[in-house]
Design an enzyme around this catalytic site. Structure first.
Site, PDB file in Angstrom:
ATOM      1  N   HIS A 109      24.643  42.013  34.879  1.00 14.64           N
ATOM      2  CA  HIS A 109      25.314  42.042  33.578  1.00 14.64           C
ATOM      3  C   HIS A 109      25.704  43.457  33.152  1.00 14.64           C
ATOM      4  CE1 HIS A 109      23.161  38.034  32.446  1.00 14.64           C
ATOM      5  NE2 HIS A 109      24.164  37.855  33.282  1.00 14.64           N
ATOM      6  N   PHE A 158      17.908  36.849  36.732  1.00 16.86           N
ATOM      7  CA  PHE A 158      17.914  38.258  37.130  1.00 16.86           C
ATOM      8  C   PHE A 158      19.059  39.054  36.502  1.00 16.86           C
ATOM      9  CE2 PHE A 158      16.927  35.499  40.916  1.00 16.86           C
ATOM     10  CZ  PHE A 158      15.572  35.393  40.635  1.00 16.86           C
ATOM     11  N   CYS A 159      19.409  38.721  35.266  1.00 18.74           N
ATOM     12  CA  CYS A 159      20.515  39.387  34.562  1.00 18.74           C
ATOM     13  C   CYS A 159      21.804  39.330  35.389  1.00 18.74           C
ATOM     14  CB  CYS A 159      20.161  40.822  34.227  1.00 18.74           C
ATOM     15  SG  CYS A 159      18.783  40.982  33.074  1.00 18.74           S
ATOM     16  N   ALA A 160      21.993  38.207  36.066  1.00 16.09           N
ATOM     17  CA  ALA A 160      23.205  37.983  36.867  1.00 16.09           C
ATOM     18  C   ALA A 160      23.528  36.499  36.811  1.00 16.09           C
ATOM     19  CB  ALA A 160      22.990  38.452  38.299  1.00 16.09           C
TER      20      ALA A 160
END
Length: 431
Positions: free
Chosen positions: A139, A380-382
């Site tokens: 992100h 995982f911030c993705a």
């Protein structure tokens, strides 16, 4: 500490002359940490969550401890302690520059982390700049841009190069290609040298998110012809709140100061609304206020420690352990490793997977509560990338049905940690 005799056959990204030398791999703090598990027992913690935050290296802790007695203000103090602290801070900048193989005139700006560094660059882009970014990104690389073109996950590395080529060819005006060097989800290495070449062919610049690469591989910004790189200390065994942005000065020197305050200005007139003269040097311009001196010292100490060890020993040990882990996971029915480009794509020490019949949070909690193993679960911030890998178009951050488990290794990981994880997952899959 273990000692390895190194016959340097360095990774392709390195430019050092091969030499024969022997260096110890430094130890991490907390290697003997004991944690409670079900039944009240204490077991030695198996930390397999390095990709989120790595433990502190002993040389890093020692460097911070050594700096504390003389800690003082930087840049504007005349006293001895202030002058010494300033010298240490600026030496840290030189150390980081050397660590990434930056050009002599590149700016090295200390930030909080990779996200902070990326947002800083986003604020400094020339008016009308278009960022080109893959949906496989963290992100931090997806979100900061005012104007962007998003590219679908490529089917293979060459497709990534082709997609970037086609996208950049259609864009007028300033443009920036944004890409990771190593995926924080799968660990797979991206073809950053080829992508840099394509970017420059179209008059674009490239920003590389190196957060997951630099703890595992040497990075040479000059050899790879990269314009900007960003990474975090907390992933590089220096968890003291500092990150860095390294790259060309022109955009950074012309961009509006990231923070407005002391140090970023040359002159403030009586009427503070008019005529402020900002510093035209990129480093002070974007480091207003008292910087995180200890964080910078820690980051530099980690760079020194890894460079002194030599990458051959580090890479060899990591590849041995990650191969052991992936081979073990492949023997467990119901465990599926996530990959964008297949099992043979080179990668750093990161493996993400799902376990049939169990949510990611359930797996992570069981591994911790019953086996003393620390892993990460979630997206995982993705989010777009994980949804792509899982084949689902929905599921929020807290939705365990659209999440995965990530195990990641580094200095301090042992065979016993790897085998404990594999055995635990085998037990879970059999329930």
């Amino acid at each position: 500490m273990s000692t390895f005799t190194i016959f340097s056959s360095l990774p392709a990204q390195a430019t050092e002359t091969p030499v024969r030398h022997s260096r110890p791999i430094p130890a991490v703090l907390g290697a003997d940490l004991e944690v409670p598990v079900k039944g009240g027992r204490l077991v030695t913690y198996a930390n397999l969550d390095y990709a989120a935050s790595a433990p502190c290296l002993e040389p890093v802790s020692a460097a911070v401890t050594a700096a504390l007695p003389a800690y003082s203000s930087v840049h504007r103090g005349a006293g001895y302690a202030s002058q010494l602290t300033t010298a240490r801070y600026e030496q840290a900048r030189h150390t980081v520059r050397a660590f990434v193989g930056a050009r002599p005139d590149d700016a090295v700006i200390f930030t909080r982390n990779t996200t902070d560094a990326t947002n800083l660059l986003a604020r400094c882009l020339p008016e009308g700049t278009t960022a080109v970014v893959f949906d496989t990104e963290h992100h931090a690389s997806l979100l900061p841009w005012k104007r962007s073109v998003r590219l679908a996950p490529p089917a293979f590395p060459g497709a990534a190069v082709r997609a970037a080529d086609e996208a950049l060819a259609t864009i007028d005006g300033p443009k920036l290609l944004v890409v990771t060097a190593a995926s924080n989800v799968t660990g797979e290495l991206w073809p950053i040298a080829a992508l840099a070449h394509i970017a420059h062919r179209h008059g674009a610049r490239i920003l590389v998110d190196a957060a997951q690469l630099v703890p595992h591989r040497r990075l040479n910004l000059t050899a790879l012809d990269l314009d900007y790189v960003a990474f975090s200390g907390h992933k590089l065994y220096a968890p003291f709140g500092a990150g860095v942005l390294v790259g060309h000065r022109d955009w950074l020197s012309a961009g509006e100061p990231y923070l407005k305050g002391g140090g970023a200005v040359r002159s403030v007139p009586a009427d503070v609304q008019e005529g402020i003269e900002w510093h035209d040097d990129a480093e002070p311009r974007h480091e207003a206020g008292t910087p995180n001196v200890l964080g910078a010292i820690a980051l530099a100490a980690a760079c020194d420690a890894l460079s002194a060890t030599g990458w051959t020993a580090l890479v060899r040990e990591e590849e041995r352990l990650i191969a052991r882990l992936r081979a073990g996971l492949a023997t467990i029915e119901g465990v599926r490793e996530l990959s964008l480009w297949g099992p043979d794509q080179p990668r750093v020490g990161i493996v993400s997977f799902v376990v049939d019949g169990h949510s990611a949070r359930e797996v992570a909690e069981l591994l911790s509560g019953e086996y003393g193993i620390g892993v990460r679960d979630g997206k995982f911030c993705a989010h777009p990338f994980v949804r792509h890998l899982l084949g689902t178009a929905d599921g929020g951050c807290e939705d365990d049905t659209a999440s995965a488990v990530r195990a990641s290794i580094g200095i301090g990981t042992t065979e016993e940690h790897v085998d404990r994880l594999v055995d635990a997952l085998r037990d879970l899959a059999a329930r």
